[in-house]
Design an enzyme around this catalytic site. Structure first.
Site, PDB file in Angstrom:
ATOM      1  N   GLN A  99      10.097  -8.018   0.693  1.00  0.00           N
ATOM      2  CA  GLN A  99       9.477  -7.991   2.018  1.00  0.00           C
ATOM      3  C   GLN A  99       8.175  -8.781   1.997  1.00  0.00           C
ATOM      4  O   GLN A  99       7.582  -9.034   3.032  1.00  0.00           O
ATOM      5  CB  GLN A  99       9.175  -6.546   2.421  1.00  0.00           C
ATOM      6  CG  GLN A  99      10.397  -5.675   2.600  1.00  0.00           C
ATOM      7  CD  GLN A  99      10.020  -4.211   2.794  1.00  0.00           C
ATOM      8  OE1 GLN A  99       9.901  -3.717   3.900  1.00  0.00           O
ATOM      9  NE2 GLN A  99       9.798  -3.512   1.695  1.00  0.00           N
ATOM     10  N   ASN A 100       7.738  -9.166   0.795  1.00  0.00           N
ATOM     11  CA  ASN A 100       6.426  -9.788   0.649  1.00  0.00           C
ATOM     12  C   ASN A 100       6.467 -11.266   1.032  1.00  0.00           C
ATOM     13  O   ASN A 100       7.408 -11.975   0.689  1.00  0.00           O
ATOM     14  CB  ASN A 100       5.918  -9.612  -0.787  1.00  0.00           C
ATOM     15  CG  ASN A 100       5.835  -8.146  -1.160  1.00  0.00           C
ATOM     16  OD1 ASN A 100       5.850  -7.272  -0.289  1.00  0.00           O
ATOM     17  ND2 ASN A 100       5.778  -7.868  -2.447  1.00  0.00           N
ATOM     18  N   HIS A 117      11.099 -11.139   4.834  1.00  0.00           N
ATOM     19  CA  HIS A 117      10.120 -11.232   5.932  1.00  0.00           C
ATOM     20  C   HIS A 117       9.418 -12.588   5.930  1.00  0.00           C
ATOM     21  O   HIS A 117       8.322 -12.731   6.473  1.00  0.00           O
ATOM     22  CB  HIS A 117       9.089 -10.096   5.828  1.00  0.00           C
ATOM     23  CG  HIS A 117       9.651  -8.756   6.161  1.00  0.00           C
ATOM     24  ND1 HIS A 117       9.043  -7.573   5.794  1.00  0.00           N
ATOM     25  CD2 HIS A 117      10.793  -8.385   6.796  1.00  0.00           C
ATOM     26  CE1 HIS A 117       9.783  -6.547   6.210  1.00  0.00           C
ATOM     27  NE2 HIS A 117      10.841  -7.009   6.823  1.00  0.00           N
ATOM     28  N   CYS A 128      16.046 -23.546  16.249  1.00  0.00           N
ATOM     29  CA  CYS A 128      17.199 -24.042  15.483  1.00  0.00           C
ATOM     30  C   CYS A 128      17.290 -23.414  14.087  1.00  0.00           C
ATOM     31  O   CYS A 128      18.264 -23.646  13.370  1.00  0.00           O
ATOM     32  CB  CYS A 128      17.139 -25.568  15.367  1.00  0.00           C
ATOM     33  SG  CYS A 128      15.819 -26.147  14.303  1.00  0.00           S
TER      34      CYS A 128
HETATM   35  N1  APR Z   1       2.764   0.355  -7.636  1.00  0.00           N
HETATM   36  C1  APR Z   1       3.687   1.143  -6.994  1.00  0.00           C
HETATM   37  N2  APR Z   1       3.588   1.509  -5.678  1.00  0.00           N
HETATM   38  C2  APR Z   1       2.492   1.086  -5.033  1.00  0.00           C
HETATM   39  C3  APR Z   1       1.450   0.327  -5.642  1.00  0.00           C
HETATM   40  C4  APR Z   1       1.631  -0.042  -7.010  1.00  0.00           C
HETATM   41  N3  APR Z   1       0.738  -0.791  -7.663  1.00  0.00           N
HETATM   42  N4  APR Z   1       0.494   0.067  -4.701  1.00  0.00           N
HETATM   43  C5  APR Z   1       0.910   0.683  -3.558  1.00  0.00           C
HETATM   44  N5  APR Z   1       2.102   1.294  -3.753  1.00  0.00           N
HETATM   45  C6  APR Z   1       2.960   1.972  -2.769  1.00  0.00           C
HETATM   46  C7  APR Z   1       2.219   2.639  -1.627  1.00  0.00           C
HETATM   47  O1  APR Z   1       1.884   3.966  -1.980  1.00  0.00           O
HETATM   48  C8  APR Z   1       3.262   2.591  -0.504  1.00  0.00           C
HETATM   49  O2  APR Z   1       4.156   3.701  -0.583  1.00  0.00           O
HETATM   50  O3  APR Z   1       3.728   0.945  -2.157  1.00  0.00           O
HETATM   51  C9  APR Z   1       4.062   1.321  -0.821  1.00  0.00           C
HETATM   52  C10 APR Z   1       3.731   0.141   0.096  1.00  0.00           C
HETATM   53  O4  APR Z   1       4.232   0.457   1.376  1.00  0.00           O
HETATM   54  P1  APR Z   1       3.775  -0.400   2.654  1.00  0.00           P
HETATM   55  O5  APR Z   1       2.331  -0.605   2.627  1.00  0.00           O
HETATM   56  O6  APR Z   1       4.376   0.271   3.842  1.00  0.00           O
HETATM   57  O7  APR Z   1       4.433  -1.822   2.398  1.00  0.00           O
HETATM   58  P2  APR Z   1       5.949  -2.271   2.662  1.00  0.00           P
HETATM   59  O8  APR Z   1       6.899  -1.153   2.459  1.00  0.00           O
HETATM   60  O9  APR Z   1       6.168  -3.508   1.911  1.00  0.00           O
HETATM   61  O10 APR Z   1       5.877  -2.628   4.255  1.00  0.00           O
HETATM   62  C11 APR Z   1       7.018  -3.147   4.852  1.00  0.00           C
HETATM   63  O11 APR Z   1       5.839  -3.562   6.896  1.00  0.00           O
HETATM   64  O12 APR Z   1       3.823  -4.096   7.697  1.00  0.00           O
HETATM   65  C12 APR Z   1       5.075  -4.568   7.536  1.00  0.00           C
HETATM   66  O13 APR Z   1       5.910  -6.759   7.334  1.00  0.00           O
HETATM   67  C13 APR Z   1       5.122  -5.813   6.681  1.00  0.00           C
HETATM   68  O14 APR Z   1       6.648  -6.364   4.876  1.00  0.00           O
HETATM   69  C14 APR Z   1       5.834  -5.347   5.410  1.00  0.00           C
HETATM   70  C15 APR Z   1       6.645  -4.170   5.902  1.00  0.00           C
END
Ligand code: APR
Length: 247
Positions: A99-100, A117, A128
């Protein structure tokens, strides 16, 4: 590891140890800055309504959002990214679905990476579907236009924007074909990405085994979608996993 088709799903948690904040963790961008979250929900509408203002915002000519993309571009992979690329080089991991938008898996040497994403290193034409590298397009005049005549945007998928069909199709195919799925550093609350682990449980060949590595439990843990939950930092747990497999 007697898996024939292992894949990994990653989220913002895998990049926090590279200095990029996540979104919904305790220090997350949305957790600490509700205004930024509200603006993020308006960004795609802004592109559709006024692509020039959209570009002024994402380039940081207006507002603060541009700074975030620049910060992301400065980041370096951490040991978690390198561990995953090493597993791919050994042939134990077939694909990374992330998702990154930070491009850190590719920087760490992973090759088969599906950027679900999008990426801060690319532009995309929603008309297109074509994509191109950021540096290939002049941003002297905004918005930049595609050869098809459509206005181009960052390849990044904003809230309320559809996941590009090619990416969605590739990811679903991997989820249905895998027999082992690692899920790393995601809160698993954003759809349709969060449906991939559930799809893996309905797999063509077999119901995939799911191993979740996250700093805190998620809906996948509570609903029993993941078979194993490892609470910890991906930058620490993944290199340990590689060391174990080397033995
Ligand atoms: N190691 C393991 N887990 C971690 C670490 C780490 N070093 N740092 C943070 N976390 C956990 C957090 O506790 C959280 O549960 O990773 C999770 C990150 O979740 P989000 O912040 O919601 O990120 P993500 O799931 O990628 O978000 C999805 O949402 O905002 C949109 O488009 C954006 O791609 C993103 C999507």
């Amino acid at each position: 590891m007697n898996s024939k088709h292992a894949i990994v799903l990653t989220g913002a948690g895998t990049s926090t140890e590279s200095g990029i904040p996540d979104f919904r963790g305790p220090e997350g961008i949305w957790t600490t800055n509700k205004e930024a979250e509200a603006k993020a929900y308006e960004r795609y509408d802004l592109f559709l309504r006024d692509p020039k203002s959209y570009w002024e915002e994402v380039l940081g000519l207006k507002g603060t959002h541009g700074a975030f993309y620049n910060e992301v571009k400065q980041a370096k992979p951490n040991p978690g990214h390198y561990a995953l690329s090493e597993l791919e080089w050994w042939g134990l991991l077939k694909c990374v679905i992330t998702q990154n938008i930070d491009g850190l898996h590719l920087k760490a040497g992973s090759r088969n990476v599906i950027e679900y994403h999008g990426s801060v290193y690319k532009l995309r034409c929603p008309s297109c579907g074509s994509r191109c590298k950021f540096e290939r397009i002049s941003l002297e005049k905004l918005p930049p236009y595609c050869r098809c005549g459509g206005a181009m945007k960052y390849d990044v998928v904003h809230f309320k924007e559809q996941i590009p069909f090619d990416v969605m199709e590739m990811a679903e195919k991997e989820a249905l074909e895998c027999d082992l799925m690692l899920i790393c550093g995601t809160s698993a609350v954003v759809y349709p990405f969060a449906s991939l682990p559930r799809a893996a449980k309905l797999g063509y060949e077999s119901k995939a085994k799911i191993i979740e590595i996250n700093a805190e439990p998620t809906p996948l843990t509570y609903e029993g979608v993941s078979d194993y939950f490892i609470q910890g930092k991906t930058g620490e747990v993944l290199p340990q996993l590689v060391e174990m497999l080397k033995k």
